[in-house]
Design a protein around this motif. Structure first.
Motif, PDB file in Angstrom:
ATOM      1  N   LEU A 239      80.938  82.628  43.044  1.00 16.72           N
ATOM      2  CA  LEU A 239      82.352  82.483  42.476  1.00 16.72           C
ATOM      3  C   LEU A 239      82.521  82.517  41.032  1.00 16.72           C
ATOM      4  N   SER A 240      81.444  81.836  40.501  1.00 18.04           N
ATOM      5  CA  SER A 240      81.703  81.753  38.708  1.00 18.04           C
ATOM      6  C   SER A 240      81.672  83.230  38.117  1.00 18.04           C
ATOM      7  N   LEU A 241      80.631  84.025  38.777  1.00 18.47           N
ATOM      8  CA  LEU A 241      80.368  85.484  38.028  1.00 18.47           C
ATOM      9  C   LEU A 241      81.638  86.320  38.591  1.00 18.47           C
ATOM     10  N   MET A 242      82.212  86.169  39.799  1.00 20.37           N
ATOM     11  CA  MET A 242      83.283  86.995  40.180  1.00 20.37           C
ATOM     12  C   MET A 242      84.580  86.711  38.958  1.00 20.37           C
ATOM     13  N   ILE A 243      84.603  85.099  38.756  1.00 20.70           N
ATOM     14  CA  ILE A 243      85.817  84.893  37.967  1.00 20.70           C
ATOM     15  C   ILE A 243      85.442  85.662  36.522  1.00 20.70           C
ATOM     16  N   PHE A 244      84.343  85.531  36.149  1.00 25.06           N
ATOM     17  CA  PHE A 244      83.807  85.999  34.677  1.00 25.06           C
ATOM     18  C   PHE A 244      84.249  87.440  35.033  1.00 25.06           C
ATOM     19  N   PHE A 245      83.924  88.240  35.857  1.00 21.06           N
ATOM     20  CA  PHE A 245      84.016  89.829  35.962  1.00 21.06           C
ATOM     21  C   PHE A 245      85.689  89.961  35.965  1.00 21.06           C
ATOM     22  N   ALA A 246      86.310  89.074  36.586  1.00 18.03           N
ATOM     23  CA  ALA A 246      87.933  89.397  36.661  1.00 18.03           C
ATOM     24  C   ALA A 246      88.491  89.235  35.533  1.00 18.03           C
ATOM     25  N   LEU A 247      88.026  88.407  34.611  1.00 22.18           N
ATOM     26  CA  LEU A 247      88.640  88.326  33.235  1.00 22.18           C
ATOM     27  C   LEU A 247      88.156  89.025  32.045  1.00 22.18           C
ATOM     28  N   SER A 248      86.923  89.238  32.194  1.00 25.06           N
ATOM     29  CA  SER A 248      86.166  89.714  30.950  1.00 25.06           C
ATOM     30  C   SER A 248      86.382  91.358  30.641  1.00 25.06           C
ATOM     31  N   CYS A 249      86.428  91.791  29.531  1.00 25.62           N
ATOM     32  CA  CYS A 249      86.564  92.972  28.903  1.00 25.62           C
ATOM     33  C   CYS A 249      85.288  93.753  29.154  1.00 25.62           C
ATOM     34  N   GLN A 250      84.676  93.908  30.293  1.00 24.53           N
ATOM     35  CA  GLN A 250      83.325  94.540  30.460  1.00 24.53           C
ATOM     36  C   GLN A 250      83.547  96.185  30.534  1.00 24.53           C
ATOM     37  N   CYS A 251      84.264  96.798  29.704  1.00 22.70           N
ATOM     38  CA  CYS A 251      84.645  98.118  29.600  1.00 22.70           C
ATOM     39  C   CYS A 251      84.768  98.790  28.331  1.00 22.70           C
ATOM     40  N   MET A 252      83.744  99.637  27.990  1.00 20.27           N
ATOM     41  CA  MET A 252      83.968 100.182  26.559  1.00 20.27           C
ATOM     42  C   MET A 252      85.114 101.227  26.466  1.00 20.27           C
ATOM     43  N   SER A 253      85.224 102.043  27.534  1.00 18.46           N
ATOM     44  CA  SER A 253      86.220 103.041  27.491  1.00 18.46           C
ATOM     45  C   SER A 253      87.686 102.499  27.545  1.00 18.46           C
ATOM     46  N   THR A 254      87.838 101.311  28.037  1.00 17.41           N
ATOM     47  CA  THR A 254      89.240 100.701  28.041  1.00 17.41           C
ATOM     48  C   THR A 254      89.336 100.370  26.448  1.00 17.41           C
TER      49      THR A 254
END
Length: 745
Positions: free
Chosen positions: A689-704
């Motif tokens: 759950l912690s990992l999904m929350i991290f992915f939901a909020l982090s900017c893990q996308c260089m193209s963006t």
């Protein structure tokens, strides 16, 4: 008020001719949004520009060659016939522009900011809403520009249509009734354009303004740049445009500093005078005075469309309308995931086959790995998005063409205005469910730079399709397929919860950033509600292709480069002596006679651990441990910068499972069985759950980040986006994991 005099010859200024590198005649199509201007452009040129039933569809300057009148008759066009360039400018309600698209239309009409001055303007007017559309016509005529008026959508005015001859007589320019959807009137319009280009006479259109305003215009005309002087009529028109457009908080670019200062000085000196009101009231007074000559029934307000009104009573209802919208979105997204799955599988199988072909043809080595894991894997990471992106934009295109999307913007304005935005921002946010890149590009239709910037900063918080594989893997691996209350599936509820969480966080972030970092006054939503129409399948398919091409250009290249860089991080340095296997043997470690623990036996480091990526993952492990992550998750987070779903395949590499995806059973089992130093499960539901929350909020996308830089022309905004999203992700993940541990989970 007197009617302007008839047309007279006005010499064209030398500066405009000098700025024009070509002798090809230039025809500019201008008009309000949603007047069928792009449809008419397609008829005139044979091009296939995007057509829609949503205000602001045209977001760039389109150009094509005019089909000659002989071509429209069916004969071949003579080789000696000169080519005529036709430009479809973005829709604008007036020449006092605010959004980038309206500024583009403005510069195209004025022949400024490196845009050639058009030889002829074709003003496309909605025949059913004459009073509103003629305001832009007045502005164009005041510039002394050769003009033709196209009374478009004449087929929708079933009673008392405006008279083209009366409009032509009033303004002293040709006027043609057209129905661009069916092609009616196109031959006559083409012939009128050709005749107008051959006529050297220009209209002289002059509205008398109040005496104080006329004095202001004389003063400003003397402050115009040197290249705009020499034609008194044009000087007055440009001064009038500048005074009505330049304000203390305007965002217009390319304005001469001296002219800007002079306009602000005139406004400051005006005191209690309302300059904008003087200009607007004079123009509308002229329109209202002469409107009865054009139609027997006054069109000060748009004619009512009974069918649309009856539908709107339900779809715009504060309660029923919102419930219908939510239900429609649930259907769309259910179809989005179920219908796109076969196409996604086909893409994955295709690239898996290419990978296998590469393995059979090329010998093992660096070049093979680069081509297989870097290039083919990178292209696959891009193309695998297309089925969902295309399907989402198909639904959006249908909603736009039908006229419903404008209602969605109006409906959501009630919620968005509390966040400092208006309903038009919701449409790009909705596109963010597919991919943030085309969604950010869609913000170009918004009027204010502040609103565009704020929307761009929060769009990446929407759950895009790239997050879905990550959620699917984590939920399937760490959350058992149990049911709540005997019938509610926990795994399905978690997936829905992540989508709802992203929407709520996006709205919350918009409210916070709009009151802090991106402050500014909120502009009320001014949006035309077009009539409901049958969607155009051809136009929708064209839009899908354009959006897909935009994604491949803007995001695909970045994802490909990042994938190759990730491959290099996880492949070097290469050590032939490294044992690339792990062992599950255990040893007994006695801490005291009464206690014996079984711990994993020491094993030789894998190539991934020894790679630069593995070393970087271990270096950041101390910062990740409070979130419930280890160095393997850290390596996956590094890989996710190429594209979020790369996290899954990276974990497969870390665990020694080749070609792993979110549905890979060995990868799920490996995640479930991994144990920590104490023998307890390393990856728990709380850590998931912690990992999904991290992915939901982090900017893990260089193209963006790359597309935000392109749209803002500044490095500071993508840097701010990365910092605020990553910080929010870390804090929220920390609170979830540590809070869960305190509660005993």
């Amino acid at each position: 008020m007197t009617t302007p005099t008839s047309a007279e010859r006005t010499p064209r200024g030398a500066p405009d001719d000098a700025a024009r590198p070509s002798t090809t005649p230039l025809v500019l199509l201008l008009g309000n949004p949603n007047t069928g201007k792009t449809t008419l452009f397609n008829r005139l040129t044979g091009e296939n520009a995007r057509i829609g039933n949503y205000p602001g569809i045209t977001v760039e300057r389109r150009s094509g060659r005019l089909k000659g009148s002989e071509t429209l008759k069916g004969a071949s066009r003579g080789a000696s016939e000169p080519a005529i360039e036709v430009v479809d400018a973005p829709g604008t309600y007036s020449l006092a522009a605010r959004s980038p698209e309206e500024q583009l239309a403005l510069w195209s009409a004025l022949g400024m900011a490196d845009h050639p001055r058009p030889d002829l303007c074709v003003c496309v007017v909605d025949a059913g809403q004459l009073a509103r559309n003629l305001y832009l016509v007045l502005q164009v005529l005041e510039l002394g520009q050769k003009t033709v008026i196209a009374l478009n959508m004449i087929d929708e005015v079933t009673s008392d249509p405006p008279s083209p001859s009366a409009v032509s007589e009033l303004f002293g320019v040709p006027c043609v009734a057209t129905d661009a959807r069916r092609g009616s009137g196109m031959l006559e319009l083409t012939q009128v354009i050709e005749r107008a280009l051959g006529d050297s006479a220009r209209p002289s259109f002059r509205l008398p303004y109040p005496a104080a305003l006329e004095q202001d215009l004389t003063e400003l005309a003397a402050r115009l740049p040197a290249q705009e002087r020499g034609d008194r009529g044009r000087e007055r028109a440009l001064a009038l445009w500048a005074l009505s457009s330049i304000e203390s908080d305007d965002e217009l670019e390319g304005i001469d500093p001296e002219l800007r200062a002079a306009c602000l000085a005139v406004r400051a000196r005006a005191g209690s005078r309302d300059i904008d009101r003087e200009i607007i009231a004079t123009r509308y007074a002229f329109i209202d005075q002469h409107l009865p000559r054009l139609v027997r029934r006054s069109q000060s307000h748009p004619p009512k469309r009974k069918t649309s009104e009856r539908i709107d009573r339900v779809l715009l209802h504060p309660l029923y309308g919102f419930l219908i919208f939510v239900s429609l979105m649930l259907i769309v997204f259910q179809a989005l995931f179920s219908w796109s799955d076969p196409a996604i599988r086909l893409v994955e199988l295709t690239f898996a086959g290419l990978d296998q072909l590469t393995t059979r043809v090329l010998p093992a080595g660096v070049f093979h790995d680069l081509l297989s894991k870097g290039v083919i894997g990178g292209v696959g990471n891009v193309v695998v998005f297309l089925p969902q992106i295309l399907l989402l934009f198909f639904f959006i295109g249908i909603l736009e063409d039908s006229g419903y999307m404008a209602r969605v913007a109006f409906l959501m304005d009630r919620i968005m205005k509390a966040l400092g935005l208006h309903g038009r921002a919701f449409v790009p946010m909705l596109s963010g469910f597919a991919c943030a890149v085309p969604a950010i590009l869609a913000t170009r239709t918004m009027e204010q730079r502040r609103d565009r910037l704020l929307t761009m900063l929060v769009i990446p918080l929407m759950t895009c399709s790239a997050r879905l594989p990550v959620y699917t893997l984590i939920i399937a691996a760490l959350f058992p397929p149990t049911r709540m209350f005997g019938w509610l599936p926990v795994q399905g509820l978690l997936m829905i919860a992540m989508y709802l969480f992203s929407v709520l966080i996006t709205l919350l972030a918009a409210g916070v950033l709009g009151r802090t970092v991106v402050k500014g006054r909120r502009i009320p939503l001014i949006l035309e509600l077009p009539p409901y129409r049958l969607p155009s399948l051809r136009g929708t398919l064209k839009m899908m292709w354009q959006r897909a091409a935009s994604f491949l250009r803007e995001a695909g290249t970045v994802i490909l480069v990042c994938t190759i860089a990730l491959w290099a991080l996880l492949s070097f340095p290469r050590n032939s002596h490294t044992v690339s296997s792990t062992t599950t043997d255990t040893v007994q470690v006695s801490t005291r006679p009464a206690q014996v623990l079984e711990l994993p036996a020491a094993h030789a480091p894998t190539p991934i651990e020894q790679s630069y990526g593995g070393r970087l993952g271990k270096a950041i492990e101390p910062a990740l441990k409070p979130l419930g992550f280890d160095w393997r998750i850290g390596v996956g987070l590094i890989g996710a910068f190429a594209a979020r779903e790369v996290f899954v395949s990276t974990l497969g590499l870390v665990f020694g499972i080749g070609d792993a995806d979110e549905h890979s059973t060995p990868l799920r089992e490996r995640i479930q069985s991994e144990r920590g130093p104490t023998g307890r499960a390393l990856y728990t539901p709380l850590a998931g759950l912690s990992l999904m929350i991290f992915f939901a909020l982090s900017c893990q996308c260089m193209s963006t980040l790359a597309v935000v830089y392109r749209e803002t022309k500044k490095l500071s905004w993508p840097a701010f986006m990365f910092v605020y999203m990553t910080s929010a992700a870390y804090v929220a993940s920390l609170l979830v994991y540590q809070g869960g541990r305190l509660l005993g989970f």
